[in-house]
Write an enzyme that holds these catalytic residues in place. Structure first.
Site, PDB file in Angstrom:
ATOM      1  N   MET A  18       1.079  -1.103  -0.036  1.00 48.15           N
ATOM      2  CA  MET A  18      -0.134  -0.066   0.020  1.00 48.15           C
ATOM      3  C   MET A  18       0.743   1.216  -0.010  1.00 48.15           C
ATOM      4  SD  MET A  18      -3.371  -0.654  -0.023  1.00 48.15           S
ATOM      5  CE  MET A  18      -3.999   0.956   0.578  1.00 48.15           C
ATOM      6  N   ASN A 106      -5.350   1.649   9.101  1.00 46.42           N
ATOM      7  CA  ASN A 106      -6.912   1.507   9.458  1.00 46.42           C
ATOM      8  C   ASN A 106      -6.624   1.374  11.090  1.00 46.42           C
ATOM      9  OD1 ASN A 106      -8.759   1.259   7.395  1.00 46.42           O
ATOM     10  ND2 ASN A 106      -8.247  -1.117   7.154  1.00 46.42           N
ATOM     11  N   SER A 132      -8.849   3.740   1.032  1.00 52.04           N
ATOM     12  CA  SER A 132      -9.823   2.524   0.748  1.00 52.04           C
ATOM     13  C   SER A 132      -9.272   2.315  -0.771  1.00 52.04           C
ATOM     14  CB  SER A 132     -11.028   2.676   0.792  1.00 52.04           C
ATOM     15  OG  SER A 132     -11.807   1.499   0.438  1.00 52.04           O
ATOM     16  N   LYS A 186     -13.962   5.519   7.966  1.00 51.34           N
ATOM     17  CA  LYS A 186     -13.429   4.587   7.290  1.00 51.34           C
ATOM     18  C   LYS A 186     -13.881   3.131   7.898  1.00 51.34           C
ATOM     19  CE  LYS A 186     -10.665   2.098   4.465  1.00 51.34           C
ATOM     20  NZ  LYS A 186     -10.437   0.891   4.914  1.00 51.34           N
ATOM     21  N   HIS A 189     -17.019   2.423   6.872  1.00 50.43           N
ATOM     22  CA  HIS A 189     -17.069   1.850   5.399  1.00 50.43           C
ATOM     23  C   HIS A 189     -16.737   0.357   5.405  1.00 50.43           C
ATOM     24  CE1 HIS A 189     -14.166   0.686   2.245  1.00 50.43           C
ATOM     25  NE2 HIS A 189     -14.731   1.640   1.404  1.00 50.43           N
ATOM     26  N   ASN A 190     -15.758   0.008   6.232  1.00 46.29           N
ATOM     27  CA  ASN A 190     -15.395  -1.455   6.262  1.00 46.29           C
ATOM     28  C   ASN A 190     -16.670  -2.266   6.673  1.00 46.29           C
ATOM     29  OD1 ASN A 190     -12.930  -0.495   5.561  1.00 46.29           O
ATOM     30  ND2 ASN A 190     -11.725  -2.079   6.955  1.00 46.29           N
ATOM     31  N   GLU A 193     -18.688  -2.837   3.691  1.00 45.98           N
ATOM     32  CA  GLU A 193     -17.992  -3.668   3.255  1.00 45.98           C
ATOM     33  C   GLU A 193     -18.177  -5.256   3.562  1.00 45.98           C
ATOM     34  OE1 GLU A 193     -13.686  -2.850   2.594  1.00 45.98           O
ATOM     35  OE2 GLU A 193     -13.158  -4.870   3.268  1.00 45.98           O
ATOM     36  N   ARG A 449     -39.505  -5.644  32.451  1.00 41.43           N
ATOM     37  CA  ARG A 449     -38.360  -5.011  33.200  1.00 41.43           C
ATOM     38  C   ARG A 449     -38.897  -4.575  34.613  1.00 41.43           C
ATOM     39  NH1 ARG A 449     -36.202  -0.687  31.530  1.00 41.43           N
ATOM     40  NH2 ARG A 449     -34.147  -0.944  32.385  1.00 41.43           N
TER      41      ARG A 449
END
Ligand code: 6PG
Length: 474
Positions: A18, A106, A132, A186, A189-190, A193, A449
């Site tokens: 990368m 990341n 990305s 990000k 985003h993942n 994905e 509850r």
């Protein structure tokens, strides 16, 4: 090297694929760039691949730092966690006030928050940037999500805009917001994905086990889908995978690959953070859980011997079912984006990120892993209304969803009846059905509850909290 400048405009620490690819991308756009890695082989690779450009790799950190124009601009592309901290620790004594440091990996957004504060305190500009697109994206044009120090971003903007993927001429990079917002976006985003990869995997399962199609026929369906409204990077690579033969054989490599999925963790982080934020993203959660379930191979084999003796039969008309399946996939894909965008809206409120969801959709249209044709619709929805509270409440998306939901119901109904595992399909549909419920059964949860724990409940049309003694005391 054909071109040896006195100083380099940009430096990269971490010359894995990368880092190297991003540097070469910058060099392609005319920037003189330097790289540093402790691994001599990686430095040598950069020098070899960059020999026709103004690119230089250094094994020595000091020499690397001294080769850069000031204020320096340095990006780290190293594995998240402790390694980022140790690189920063090694680097900071060599830097000067005003230098810019970018974490392009990341990293978890809470680590980025901490680093923003620590580095600001010593006069360094720091920003966390999601990048990305994998190796190909880095080399030819990634999507980038920078957050943090805005002045520093503005200094870097010309380089990033030059190397970013372009859609209709617009670069797929924009300033995201303060603090760790770039890494946060990000991360989500993942998460999306993961959801979309799981949806594609389930589609493969339906086509293979339900319709009993062979790989060739499945590949043709993905190819056809990718030519229409479902067009996406993930479908595009899937159709290629369905055409790739194991070297020296006549069968697909795919058939030789173990059915145990690995994960570096960003999907899990998305789910964990979503729970903390109380931003429900069940399709993403399901995708994370299914990667985990895939790892229990031995248990699954044992269970299959007990529970899966009968052959699966999907009692459907294949042509009509394929039409429904296309609708169902579209529906689920929209739901996965809608959940991610909702989580971003919630985070923006909570962390004061002031996110512009339209701009985020815009930079996701190219370069990144979740790029797709539908991101144009998301972009348009937030262009029309920047404060849209939920993607499913946009008028155009409403039309798309209403047209696709019969397909989603037909497919989930049939796969559940036949016993084909389609958890992300089912989860997306259930999310939608819950989201469209003006009244949920949560009144009963509240009553329970209060019954067992005296946790109190609120009443419709009456102020205050109430507690009831639900059974007569004996
Ligand atoms: C990207 C990818 C990238 C990486 C994932 C893989 O946007 O380019 O998301 O960041 O491929 O981290 O994630 P898993 O190993 O968790 O599947």
């Amino acid at each position: 090297m054909s071109n040896t400048p006195d100083k380099y405009a940009f430096g990269m620490i971490g010359l894995g694929t990368m880092g190297r690819s991003l540097l070469l991308n910058m060099a392609d756009h005319g920037f003189a760039v330097a790289g540093h890695d402790k691994d001599a082989a990686k430095v040598a690779s950069l020098n070899e691949e960059g020999k026709d450009y103004a690119v230089k790799g250094f094994g020595d950190a000091k020499e690397f730092i001294q080769s850069l124009t000031t204020p320096r601009a340095i990006m780290m592309l190293v594995p998240d966690g402790k390694i980022v901290d140790s690189v920063i620790e090694e680097l900071t004594p060599l830097l000067e006030k005003g230098d810019i440091l970018i974490d392009g990996g990341n990293s978890h957004f809470t680590d980025t928050n901490r680093r923003v504060e620590e580095l600001e305190a010593i006069g360094l500009h720091f920003f966390g940037m999601g990048v990305s697109g994998g190796e190909e994206g880095a080399r030819r044009g990634p999507s980038m999500m920078p957050g943090g120090d805005k002045d520093a971003y503005n200094v870097m903007k010309p380089i990033f805009e030059a190397i970013a993927a372009k859609v209709d001429g617009a670069p797929c990079v924009t300033y995201i917001g303060p603090g760790a917002s770039g890494h946060f976006v990000k991360m989500v985003h993942n998460g999306i994905e993961y959801a979309q990869m799981q949806l594609i995997a389930e589609t493969y399962e339906i086509l293979k086990k339900g319709l009993k199609l062979d790989n060739d026929a499945i590949g043709k369906i993905f190819t056809k889908w990718n030519e229409g409204r479902l067009q996406s990077f993930l479908l595009d690579i899937t159709k290629d995978i369905f055409a790739y033969k194991a070297p020296g054989t006549d069968h697909l490599l795919l058939d030789d690959i173990k059915d145990e999925a690995k994960a570096k963790g960003t999907g899990k982080w998305t789910s964990q953070v979503a729970m903390d934020l109380q931003a429900p993203i069940p399709t993403i959660d399901t995708a994370v859980a299914m990667r985990d379930l895939s790892k229990y191979k031995q248990l699954r084999v044992q269970a299959s011997e007990v529970y899966s003796k009968d052959d699966i039969k999907l009692n459907v008309d294949a042509d009509a079912f394929l039409t429904s399946l296309e609708q169902a996939f579209y529906f689920n894909m929209i739901i996965s984006y809608a959940q991610g965008m909702h989580m971003l809206a919630k985070a923006s409120e909570e962390f004061k990120y002031d996110l512009h969801l339209g701009d985020i959709a815009k930079i996701w249209r190219g370069g990144c892993i979740i790029r797709s044709l539908f991101l144009n619709d998301i972009f348009n929805a937030y262009q029309k209304d920047a404060n849209l509270p939920h993607l499913l409440l946009d008028g155009h998306v409403e039309e798309l969803i209403k047209a696709a939901v019969p397909g989603a119901r037909a497919v989930s109904g049939a796969t559940v009846a036949a016993g084909i595992a389609t958890p992300a399909y089912a989860s997306s549909l259930s999310y939608f059905d819950t989201f469209r419920s003006a009244r949920m059964p949560s009144n009963l949860t509240q009553a329970q509850r209060d019954y067992f724990g005296a946790h109190t409940y609120e009443l419709i049309g009456k102020e205050g909290v109430f507690h009831t003694q639900w059974t007569a005391k004996s």
